[in-house]
Design an enzyme around this catalytic site. Structure first.
Site, PDB file in Angstrom:
ATOM      1  CB  CYS A   1      -0.944  -0.003   1.200  1.00 33.98           C
ATOM      2  SG  CYS A   1      -1.893  -1.529   1.356  1.00 33.98           S
TER       3      CYS A   1
ATOM      4  CG  HIS B   1      -3.409   2.906   2.210  1.00 34.83           C
ATOM      5  ND1 HIS B   1      -3.946   2.483   1.018  1.00 34.83           N
ATOM      6  CD2 HIS B   1      -3.444   1.827   3.048  1.00 34.83           C
ATOM      7  CE1 HIS B   1      -4.281   1.210   1.126  1.00 34.83           C
ATOM      8  NE2 HIS B   1      -3.990   0.790   2.339  1.00 34.83           N
TER       9      HIS B   1
ATOM     10  CG  ASN C   1      -6.697  -1.459   1.408  1.00 40.77           C
ATOM     11  OD1 ASN C   1      -5.983  -1.094   0.493  1.00 40.77           O
ATOM     12  ND2 ASN C   1      -6.211  -1.881   2.562  1.00 40.77           N
TER      13      ASN C   1
END
Length: 326
Positions: free
Chosen positions: A112, A251, A281
């Site tokens: 990420c 993020h 996500n």
């Protein structure tokens, strides 16, 4: 020495929307359970679009937004943990698809945090070489590494890609980075080898270590600490007060992480841009997708001060201070 600025953005997400209600038909969960714990309402899941396709579509948008030609690119970096092939790299495949034959191309894997790492590498390479323009892509097809029988993880992730184009400029742009890694805690977020096929309706009979596994409590603790450390260090390097910063684009993992970080920083939650309710996500793609969405919505103006900050598997973290120039 030239400055480096963001001159264009792009993104791509699949049309296929998977809602919380749909997930409640395949695992023991509910819309209320997912929404209150994560902030996620739905996510986009690929129906045939692979990582190369999504990366390519986002790249085309960024090139158009930057008002350049593909052959103007000197560098392509793709951040992904879900490549379609180990070779050729996703970056080389994107190069072929968009016709950017003057570019040096390679992939990086930092989960990420990958897009932030890509920006830092690209800035260093542009500043220290003859290269002038770089395309940085975060692209993920996470649905193929999700365990659709694990309600703790399958509700979190989505597919998509986002891109940014960097260029040497005279005006102020990308200013400071802060990044790092903590391999000692890598066991808290893992995934084994990739699967060929995987759908929300059933898992193929492969070992469970082929899927994403996460220790949620440890990742939450790490994420909040990493975000606070990163933002603090960027403030120290830039001498920015948080009141000067228009947006923090983090993020998009979990709304609770963002809310808790805002509280720790003693700043308003609205300073953090969030779109995880729509996309979940998307790992390395989440920050560039959010950045492109903000650009398209006209939320960013020239000279706005923004901070991008990421964290993820590895464990990894990173952030960057940018004066917006589009």
């Amino acid at each position: 020495m030239s400055n480096i600025s963001v001159i264009g953005t792009g993104s791509y997400v699949p049309n296929n929307i998977i809602t919380n209600d749909f997930l409640s038909t395949i695992v023991d969960t509910s819309d209320e359970w997912i929404r209150t714990r994560t902030g996620i309402l739905e996510r986009r899941i690929s129906k045939g679009e692979n990582t190369i396709y999504m990366a390519t579509e986002s790249a085309k948008e960024a090139i158009k937004n930057a008002n350049i030609e593909a052959n103007d690119l000197d560098l392509i970096i793709v951040a992904t943990l879900t490549p379609d092939n180990f070779m050729p790299s996703t970056a080389c495949s994107v190069q072929k698809e968009i016709g950017a034959m003057n570019a040096l191309c390679f992939d990086i894997s930092a989960a990420c945090s990958g897009f932030i790492y890509g920006l830092e590498i690209a800035c260093s390479m542009l500043k220290n070489s003859f290269r002038n323009k770089a395309l940085i892509i975060g692209a993920e097809n996470l649905s193929k590494i999700v365990d659709w029988e694990d309600r703790n993880t399958c509700v979190l992730f989505g597919d998509g890609a986002g891109s940014a184009i960097l260029s040497k400029t005279k005006e102020e742009g990308i200013l400071e980075f802060h990044s790092g890694s903590n391999g000692l805690k890598g066991e808290h977020l893992t995934c084994g080898v990739l699967k060929a096929n995987n759908t929300p309706n059933k898992n193929d009979s492969l070992e469970k270590n082929n899927f994403i596994k996460m220790n949620g409590k440890e990742i939450f603790r790490f994420a909040v600490g990493a975000m606070n450390e990163t933002i603090y260090n960027i403030q120290e390097k830039t001498k920015w007060d948080l009141n000067e910063v228009k947006y923090i684009i983090s993020h998009q993992a979990n709304s609770r992480i963002i809310e808790y970080t805002a509280k720790k920083l003693n700043t308003e939650k609205d300073k953090f841009y969030m779109n995880l309710d729509k996309y979940g996500n998307t790992s390395a793609a989440s920050i560039p997708i959010a950045l492109d969405e903000m650009n398209k919505r006209g939320l960013l103006n020239k000279q706005d001060k923004i901070i991008l900050v990421g964290f993820g598997g590895g464990l990894t973290f990173g952030g960057v201070a940018i004066v917006w120039s589009i």
